[in-house]
Design a protein around this motif. Sequence first.
Motif, PDB file in Angstrom:
ATOM      1  N   ASP A 248       0.821  -1.214   0.000  1.00  0.00           N
ATOM      2  CA  ASP A 248       0.000   0.000   0.000  1.00  0.00           C
ATOM      3  C   ASP A 248       0.856   1.266   0.000  1.00  0.00           C
ATOM      4  O   ASP A 248       0.385   2.333  -0.400  1.00  0.00           O
ATOM      5  CB  ASP A 248      -0.920   0.029   1.224  1.00  0.00           C
ATOM      6  CG  ASP A 248      -2.029  -1.008   1.150  1.00  0.00           C
ATOM      7  OD1 ASP A 248      -2.353  -1.450   0.025  1.00  0.00           O
ATOM      8  OD2 ASP A 248      -2.567  -1.383   2.216  1.00  0.00           O
ATOM      9  N   ARG A 249       2.108   1.151   0.459  1.00  0.00           N
ATOM     10  CA  ARG A 249       2.964   2.331   0.614  1.00  0.00           C
ATOM     11  C   ARG A 249       3.751   2.676  -0.643  1.00  0.00           C
ATOM     12  O   ARG A 249       4.445   3.689  -0.666  1.00  0.00           O
ATOM     13  CB  ARG A 249       3.939   2.108   1.779  1.00  0.00           C
ATOM     14  CG  ARG A 249       3.266   1.891   3.133  1.00  0.00           C
ATOM     15  CD  ARG A 249       4.303   1.850   4.252  1.00  0.00           C
ATOM     16  NE  ARG A 249       3.686   1.579   5.532  1.00  0.00           N
ATOM     17  CZ  ARG A 249       3.662   0.389   6.131  1.00  0.00           C
ATOM     18  NH1 ARG A 249       4.268  -0.638   5.535  1.00  0.00           N
ATOM     19  NH2 ARG A 249       3.077   0.216   7.291  1.00  0.00           N
ATOM     20  N   VAL A 250       3.683   1.839  -1.671  1.00  0.00           N
ATOM     21  CA  VAL A 250       4.473   2.092  -2.871  1.00  0.00           C
ATOM     22  C   VAL A 250       3.560   2.325  -4.068  1.00  0.00           C
ATOM     23  O   VAL A 250       2.396   1.918  -4.080  1.00  0.00           O
ATOM     24  CB  VAL A 250       5.449   0.931  -3.179  1.00  0.00           C
ATOM     25  CG1 VAL A 250       6.404   0.713  -2.021  1.00  0.00           C
ATOM     26  CG2 VAL A 250       4.694  -0.353  -3.493  1.00  0.00           C
ATOM     27  N   ALA A 251       4.112   2.992  -5.077  1.00  0.00           N
ATOM     28  CA  ALA A 251       3.347   3.274  -6.288  1.00  0.00           C
ATOM     29  C   ALA A 251       3.424   2.077  -7.227  1.00  0.00           C
ATOM     30  O   ALA A 251       4.486   1.755  -7.751  1.00  0.00           O
ATOM     31  CB  ALA A 251       3.903   4.520  -6.979  1.00  0.00           C
ATOM     32  N   THR A 252       2.317   1.410  -7.430  1.00  0.00           N
ATOM     33  CA  THR A 252       2.232   0.285  -8.362  1.00  0.00           C
ATOM     34  C   THR A 252       0.769   0.064  -8.724  1.00  0.00           C
ATOM     35  O   THR A 252      -0.122   0.215  -7.870  1.00  0.00           O
ATOM     36  CB  THR A 252       2.813  -1.012  -7.767  1.00  0.00           C
ATOM     37  OG1 THR A 252       2.617  -2.098  -8.682  1.00  0.00           O
ATOM     38  CG2 THR A 252       2.172  -1.363  -6.438  1.00  0.00           C
ATOM     39  N   ARG A 253       0.521  -0.273  -9.983  1.00  0.00           N
ATOM     40  CA  ARG A 253      -0.861  -0.557 -10.376  1.00  0.00           C
ATOM     41  C   ARG A 253      -1.221  -2.008 -10.102  1.00  0.00           C
ATOM     42  O   ARG A 253      -2.394  -2.382 -10.154  1.00  0.00           O
ATOM     43  CB  ARG A 253      -1.074  -0.222 -11.855  1.00  0.00           C
ATOM     44  CG  ARG A 253      -0.422  -1.154 -12.839  1.00  0.00           C
ATOM     45  CD  ARG A 253      -0.696  -0.712 -14.276  1.00  0.00           C
ATOM     46  NE  ARG A 253      -0.126  -1.624 -15.255  1.00  0.00           N
ATOM     47  CZ  ARG A 253      -0.751  -2.706 -15.720  1.00  0.00           C
ATOM     48  NH1 ARG A 253      -1.963  -2.992 -15.294  1.00  0.00           N
ATOM     49  NH2 ARG A 253      -0.169  -3.476 -16.629  1.00  0.00           N
ATOM     50  N   LEU A 254      -0.220  -2.847  -9.830  1.00  0.00           N
ATOM     51  CA  LEU A 254      -0.454  -4.266  -9.569  1.00  0.00           C
ATOM     52  C   LEU A 254      -0.513  -4.492  -8.060  1.00  0.00           C
ATOM     53  O   LEU A 254       0.515  -4.446  -7.379  1.00  0.00           O
ATOM     54  CB  LEU A 254       0.649  -5.112 -10.200  1.00  0.00           C
ATOM     55  CG  LEU A 254       0.770  -5.023 -11.723  1.00  0.00           C
ATOM     56  CD1 LEU A 254       1.964  -5.826 -12.212  1.00  0.00           C
ATOM     57  CD2 LEU A 254      -0.501  -5.504 -12.401  1.00  0.00           C
ATOM     58  N   ARG A 255      -1.690  -4.730  -7.536  1.00  0.00           N
ATOM     59  CA  ARG A 255      -1.864  -4.915  -6.104  1.00  0.00           C
ATOM     60  C   ARG A 255      -2.490  -6.290  -5.816  1.00  0.00           C
ATOM     61  O   ARG A 255      -1.783  -7.265  -5.643  1.00  0.00           O
ATOM     62  CB  ARG A 255      -2.694  -3.770  -5.520  1.00  0.00           C
ATOM     63  CG  ARG A 255      -1.994  -2.409  -5.665  1.00  0.00           C
ATOM     64  CD  ARG A 255      -2.667  -1.304  -4.895  1.00  0.00           C
ATOM     65  NE  ARG A 255      -1.931  -0.045  -5.096  1.00  0.00           N
ATOM     66  CZ  ARG A 255      -0.833   0.290  -4.444  1.00  0.00           C
ATOM     67  NH1 ARG A 255      -0.342  -0.518  -3.518  1.00  0.00           N
ATOM     68  NH2 ARG A 255      -0.207   1.438  -4.701  1.00  0.00           N
ATOM     69  N   ALA A 256      -3.812  -6.368  -5.802  1.00  0.00           N
ATOM     70  CA  ALA A 256      -4.462  -7.649  -5.524  1.00  0.00           C
ATOM     71  C   ALA A 256      -4.034  -8.715  -6.518  1.00  0.00           C
ATOM     72  O   ALA A 256      -3.983  -9.909  -6.190  1.00  0.00           O
ATOM     73  CB  ALA A 256      -5.979  -7.483  -5.543  1.00  0.00           C
ATOM     74  N   HIS A 257      -3.698  -8.284  -7.741  1.00  0.00           N
ATOM     75  CA  HIS A 257      -3.355  -9.279  -8.758  1.00  0.00           C
ATOM     76  C   HIS A 257      -2.044  -9.988  -8.460  1.00  0.00           C
ATOM     77  O   HIS A 257      -1.799 -11.075  -8.993  1.00  0.00           O
ATOM     78  CB  HIS A 257      -3.303  -8.650 -10.152  1.00  0.00           C
ATOM     79  CG  HIS A 257      -3.413  -9.667 -11.230  1.00  0.00           C
ATOM     80  ND1 HIS A 257      -4.611 -10.225 -11.615  1.00  0.00           N
ATOM     81  CD2 HIS A 257      -2.469 -10.292 -11.978  1.00  0.00           C
ATOM     82  CE1 HIS A 257      -4.414 -11.118 -12.549  1.00  0.00           C
ATOM     83  NE2 HIS A 257      -3.125 -11.180 -12.799  1.00  0.00           N
ATOM     84  N   ARG A 258      -1.200  -9.427  -7.627  1.00  0.00           N
ATOM     85  CA  ARG A 258       0.051 -10.124  -7.280  1.00  0.00           C
ATOM     86  C   ARG A 258      -0.253 -11.442  -6.563  1.00  0.00           C
ATOM     87  O   ARG A 258       0.456 -12.434  -6.747  1.00  0.00           O
ATOM     88  CB  ARG A 258       0.946  -9.225  -6.438  1.00  0.00           C
ATOM     89  CG  ARG A 258       1.492  -8.017  -7.221  1.00  0.00           C
ATOM     90  CD  ARG A 258       2.476  -7.199  -6.412  1.00  0.00           C
ATOM     91  NE  ARG A 258       2.841  -5.973  -7.106  1.00  0.00           N
ATOM     92  CZ  ARG A 258       3.872  -5.842  -7.939  1.00  0.00           C
ATOM     93  NH1 ARG A 258       4.651  -6.880  -8.182  1.00  0.00           N
ATOM     94  NH2 ARG A 258       4.134  -4.688  -8.512  1.00  0.00           N
TER      95      ARG A 258
END
Length: 314
Positions: A248-258
């Motif tokens: 949550d603390r980093v910029a990334t568009r891939l979250r739940a998909h990881r």
Amino acid sequence: MPARLILNADDFGLTPGINRAIGELHAAGVLTSTTLMATGPAFADAIAVAHSHPSLGVGCHIVLTHGVPASPPETIPTLLGPDRKTFRPSLIDFLQALFRGQISEEEVAREALAQIQKLQRAGIRVTHIDSHKHTHLFPAIARPLLHIAERTSIGAIRNPFEPAWSLALDQGSPLRRLSVRLITRLRPRFEALPKIRNGKVLTTDGTIAISATGQLTSATLAEVLTALPPTGTYELCCHPGYNDRDLDRVATRLRAHRNIEREALLSEIPRLLAQSNAAQPNAPQLIHYGSLGSFGVLRELGQFTPDTGYEKPV
């Protein structure tokens, strides 16, 4: 010779959860390779994970956008964003500067060297390089990266283009598929670069699942593995991890998909290996980039001496 497949996870060093997933997946036999971000927030933790899994191939994930440089900012002014301390905050900004001729290839080489040597000084035997957001699609980025790779005893680079047979599966969103197909027009220029053409730095026959990034489920992974040709060397690009507070603390568009990609690898790679032992004797051999070419032969013989990170390449 059967096909060879490199199972590579990007973003090693971004968060402890991503690092943990990569270590667990390699231990489970479903991941062979990863690329480490030299200035990632969880770099030290990634180094510890890498050293605890010595058979994991570790490359350098060259970051030129969305992050902090490894070089002193004043030495790479054309790579920096408005704050003059960090890289440009968006890929679009980076590409606009690139197309305007505002990015210095010499500075790209300087920053790539700093990132690679940071890994080498931490005891990583760097197997290959690739780039965040595939920026080395463009010759002005690929040229300096290839120059530095050769001079730091790194024998391979990601082929940033998806092969036609993989694109034909129509995975991913229509817009992403269109983007990947348009980008493929740059492939002849990449393959014509001298260090690629003469084999000074090796690459694969393509990287699969680029168009499926963000949608690489068990079903799409099974589809692409089923379509894998019987010969050739390919990389599967993936982004497994844990969707936790650190992410949550980093910029990334891939979250739940990881989480989904992690589960897909755990589900489908054992199925592939089971088939290779039974119905498909020519199923792909799982390798990492360090297995390619003369460096791979030297590694097999225990005679490969990697750079330490303290050399001064010319």
